[in-house]
Design a protein around this motif. Structure first.
Motif, PDB file in Angstrom:
ATOM      1  N   MET A  31      45.721  37.161  28.260  1.00 20.60           N
ATOM      2  CA  MET A  31      45.192  36.224  29.252  1.00 20.60           C
ATOM      3  C   MET A  31      44.829  36.921  30.561  1.00 20.60           C
ATOM      4  O   MET A  31      44.565  36.265  31.561  1.00 20.60           O
ATOM      5  N   GLY A  32      44.822  38.240  30.597  1.00 18.14           N
ATOM      6  CA  GLY A  32      44.397  38.957  31.798  1.00 18.14           C
ATOM      7  C   GLY A  32      42.980  38.512  32.131  1.00 18.14           C
ATOM      8  O   GLY A  32      42.169  38.279  31.248  1.00 18.14           O
ATOM      9  N   MET A  33      42.680  38.405  33.433  1.00 17.48           N
ATOM     10  CA  MET A  33      41.403  37.805  33.764  1.00 17.48           C
ATOM     11  C   MET A  33      40.421  38.801  34.329  1.00 17.48           C
ATOM     12  O   MET A  33      39.244  38.522  34.474  1.00 17.48           O
ATOM     13  N   PHE A  34      40.914  39.972  34.603  1.00 14.94           N
ATOM     14  CA  PHE A  34      40.126  40.866  35.408  1.00 14.94           C
ATOM     15  C   PHE A  34      39.966  42.172  34.660  1.00 14.94           C
ATOM     16  O   PHE A  34      40.952  42.773  34.230  1.00 14.94           O
ATOM     17  N   SER A  35      38.726  42.620  34.476  1.00 12.68           N
ATOM     18  CA  SER A  35      38.477  43.730  33.560  1.00 12.68           C
ATOM     19  C   SER A  35      39.231  45.000  33.945  1.00 12.68           C
ATOM     20  O   SER A  35      39.645  45.760  33.094  1.00 12.68           O
ATOM     21  N   ARG A  36      39.436  45.214  35.239  1.00 11.63           N
ATOM     22  CA  ARG A  36      40.105  46.474  35.608  1.00 11.63           C
ATOM     23  C   ARG A  36      41.626  46.374  35.507  1.00 11.63           C
ATOM     24  O   ARG A  36      42.319  47.363  35.676  1.00 11.63           O
ATOM     25  N   ARG A  37      42.119  45.158  35.332  1.00 10.25           N
ATOM     26  CA  ARG A  37      43.569  44.994  35.153  1.00 10.25           C
ATOM     27  C   ARG A  37      43.817  44.048  33.994  1.00 10.25           C
ATOM     28  O   ARG A  37      44.195  42.887  34.190  1.00 10.25           O
ATOM     29  N   PRO A  38      43.600  44.517  32.757  1.00 13.17           N
ATOM     30  CA  PRO A  38      43.716  43.600  31.621  1.00 13.17           C
ATOM     31  C   PRO A  38      45.104  43.012  31.444  1.00 13.17           C
ATOM     32  O   PRO A  38      45.259  41.944  30.862  1.00 13.17           O
ATOM     33  N   ARG A  39      46.145  43.706  31.969  1.00 17.77           N
ATOM     34  CA  ARG A  39      47.510  43.172  31.845  1.00 17.77           C
ATOM     35  C   ARG A  39      47.879  42.286  33.038  1.00 17.77           C
ATOM     36  O   ARG A  39      49.039  41.930  33.217  1.00 17.77           O
ATOM     37  N   ALA A  70      37.215  29.772  26.394  1.00 19.20           N
ATOM     38  CA  ALA A  70      38.548  30.340  26.636  1.00 19.20           C
ATOM     39  C   ALA A  70      38.452  31.518  27.615  1.00 19.20           C
ATOM     40  O   ALA A  70      37.387  32.091  27.826  1.00 19.20           O
ATOM     41  N   MET A  71      39.582  31.860  28.192  1.00 22.53           N
ATOM     42  CA  MET A  71      39.592  32.875  29.252  1.00 22.53           C
ATOM     43  C   MET A  71      39.070  34.242  28.818  1.00 22.53           C
ATOM     44  O   MET A  71      38.339  34.874  29.584  1.00 22.53           O
ATOM     45  N   PRO A  72      39.417  34.746  27.630  1.00 18.33           N
ATOM     46  CA  PRO A  72      38.883  36.071  27.287  1.00 18.33           C
ATOM     47  C   PRO A  72      37.344  36.091  27.302  1.00 18.33           C
ATOM     48  O   PRO A  72      36.737  37.053  27.779  1.00 18.33           O
ATOM     49  N   GLU A  73      36.713  35.019  26.833  1.00 25.37           N
ATOM     50  CA  GLU A  73      35.251  34.969  26.831  1.00 25.37           C
ATOM     51  C   GLU A  73      34.709  34.802  28.251  1.00 25.37           C
ATOM     52  O   GLU A  73      33.711  35.419  28.627  1.00 25.37           O
ATOM     53  N   ILE A  74      35.371  33.967  29.037  1.00 22.34           N
ATOM     54  CA  ILE A  74      34.916  33.746  30.421  1.00 22.34           C
ATOM     55  C   ILE A  74      35.041  35.034  31.228  1.00 22.34           C
ATOM     56  O   ILE A  74      34.172  35.391  32.012  1.00 22.34           O
ATOM     57  N   GLN A  75      36.124  35.736  30.983  1.00 25.40           N
ATOM     58  CA  GLN A  75      36.331  36.993  31.697  1.00 25.40           C
ATOM     59  C   GLN A  75      35.218  37.997  31.374  1.00 25.40           C
ATOM     60  O   GLN A  75      34.675  38.655  32.260  1.00 25.40           O
TER      61      GLN A  75
END
Ligand SMILES: Cc1cc2nc3c(=O)[nH]c(=O)nc-3n(C[C@H](O)[C@H](O)[C@H](O)COP(=O)(O)OP(=O)(O)OC[C@H]3O[C@@H](n4cnc5c(N)ncnc54)[C@H](O)[C@@H]3O)c2cc1C
Length: 467
Positions: free
Chosen positions: A63-71, A435-440
């Motif tokens: 559920m990480g939202m930000f590409s540079r901080r996936p965790r 879902a969040m992974p796609e939105i991200q």
């Protein structure tokens, strides 16, 4: 690069884009962020819930939202509770806290990164796209920007056809389950509640109300009468990356063939959930390959099965639902609801299954059919304005707006160079877009288009229109 960008929307998609833009901007950028008046921008419907029973349907690590901080989300949750594991299904309100935290961080860092953010705590009323920019109207003010991104989320829900107006006026048929859950509800608990639809929305409503009203019985009516599928108790990874299956599906973009290939892959050994999950990174490409008639066939015949397989309950949620069934508090009925009427202080639902009509009486009916993406008849003021004026073209299957896969919204088959969409408006172009992974992922692609020097695109007609 665009120098002045408007983000229209106050939910998770807007926050994902905001954080990407603030973090990656390398030259001065002005952002107008229209948050729609949300008390807590970022949360939206999904993460605005305060109920501890409403869990994420995806494991924390993804559920990480930000590409540079996936965790990012996992780290955030573990700071609050060191016992949290990446495989856990955490409360959605925690994710809302994370989104608010991300937005606050982005706003705090924006100045030092050369990004000037003007937060407008209202809904944008109208948008007028042109080749070289977009005008955003809010109240008396019209602002011209180089580009605008529509991140407005799902549309206001409408009652199903056949729901009597008098019933709506009596308050015995609830159209928007989220506002209902957020309210205190009726003074006395209803004895019998009917749920119209049996997806994850129904499960949220059921768990919350079963706890709030311990003596109430629930009947869920849905076409298939089946519960949403559940995740496996343990996280699994596919034996392979699904590459061969995806390739075979690409070679034959027909729903019937795809179902056959999926059955074969499942029979070959992997759990069906693993097979479905292996398609996730390629779903949008597969959808793009599917001709319009096949997409319509998918919606008619396979949509519910796909949604059931793809959007799953956490195992602990499934256990609670099955316990309610065992206690006799949840009953499932198969049927398509065609009418809802007021009958002597009750709600009468009419449903059809296999040519047989049945009727059901309840004290309260709650429509739990999920999110609306059909901009053709929407009550959403901004989308109505844009559709009525021909600024955007509705997807022919009711899946948001016509758009290119990289997010440009279209009018008459032509992508606007400076008007973009993210999230549910993009369902017709990408299918999996909620879902969040796609939105991200979409936020990352959009940020690149806003920030790259060659942001102005070639104007090309939509492949689906051309052929
Ligand atoms: C109940 C539920 C549970 C979900 N659970 C998960 C999950 O566990 N995992 C997962 O990955 N995904 C989940 N999702 C899917 C997804 O993460 C959410 O739908 C996500 O919140 C979508 O974000 P969004 O910003 O596109 O839309 P929204 O969150 O709906 O936000 C849109 C915002 O835009 C505002 N707005 C609308 N019109 C205007 C306007 N004209 N001007 C300005 N603002 C405007 C609205 O007021 C709203 O605040 C869930 C969805 C729902 C509904």
């Amino acid at each position: 690069m665009f120098r002045r960008v408007a983000i229209v929307g106050g939910g998770a998609a807007a926050v994902a884009l905001l954080t990407e833009l603030v973090d990656r901007a390398s030259a001065p950028l002005h952002l107008d962020w229209y948050t729609g008046g949300a008390a807590q921008p970022g949360r939206g419907i999904a993460y605005g819930t305060t109920s501890p029973r409403h869990l994420l349907n995806v494991r924390a690590a993804t559920m990480g939202m930000f590409s540079r901080r996936p965790r990012g989300f996992l780290d955030f949750a573990q700071r609050a509770d060191t016992q949290v594991a990446g495989t856990d299904f955490l409360p959605r309100r925690w994710y809302g806290d994370y989104l608010e935290d991300q937005a606050a961080n982005a706003l705090a860092q924006s100045r030092s990164r050369g990004v000037d953010v003007r937060v407008v705590p209202f809904a944008a009323d109208a948008l007028v796209p042109e080749i070289d920019g977009v005008t955003v109207v809010q109240g008396e003010r019209a602002s011209r920007v180089d580009a605008a991104v529509l991140a407005i989320g799902a549309l206001p829900v409408r009652p199903l056809d056949g729901v009597e107006t008098a019933l709506l006026a009596e308050g015995r048929y609830v159209v928007d389950p989220w506002s209902f859950l957020a309210s205190s509800g009726p003074h006395t608990a209803p004895r019998e509640v009917a749920l119209v639809g049996l997806g994850l929305t129904a499960i949220d409503v059921l768990l919350d109300l079963a706890d709030r009203w311990p003596d109430t019985h629930f009947t869920a009516v849905s076409r298939h009468g089946r519960l949403p599928a559940a995740h496996l108790p343990v996280s699994t990874v596919p034996d392979d990356d699904g590459g061969a299956l995806v390739e075979a599906m690409h070679d034959a973009p027909e729903i019937r063939r795809w179902l056959h290939l999926l059955r074969e892959a499942i029979a070959a050994g992997d759990d069906w959930r693993v097979v479905i999950d292996s398609l996730r990174p390629s779903t949008h490409q597969l959808w793009e390959a599917l001709p319009l008639a096949e997409r319509a066939r998918f919606l008619r015949h396979a949509r519910w099965a796909w949604e059931r397989a793809r959007h799953r309950m956490p195992p602990q949620v499934e256990r609670q639902v099955l316990a309610l069934e065992r206690e006799g508090r949840l009953r499932r009925v198969r049927g398509r609801v065609t009418a809802a009427r007021s009958r002597g202080g009750h709600v009468e639902l009419e449903a059809w299954h296999a040519g047989v009509r049945s009727s059901l009486l309840a004290d309260l009916a709650i429509q739990t059919i999920g999110l609306d993406t059909d901009v053709r008849n929407t009550l959403h003021p901004l989308m109505r304005q844009m559709v009525t004026n021909g600024h955007v073209t509705p997807d022919p299957l009711g899946l948001g707006c016509q758009a290119t896969p990289d997010g440009r919204l279209c009018h008459d088959g032509t992508p606007w160079p400076r008007l973009f969409g993210i999230g549910s408006l993009m369902r017709g172009a990408r299918w999996e877009s909620i879902a969040m992974p796609e939105i991200q992922l979409q936020a990352r692609v959009l940020a690149s288009q806003m920030l790259e020097p060659a942001a102005a695109p070639a104007r090309r007609r939509l492949a689906s229109q051309a052929g």
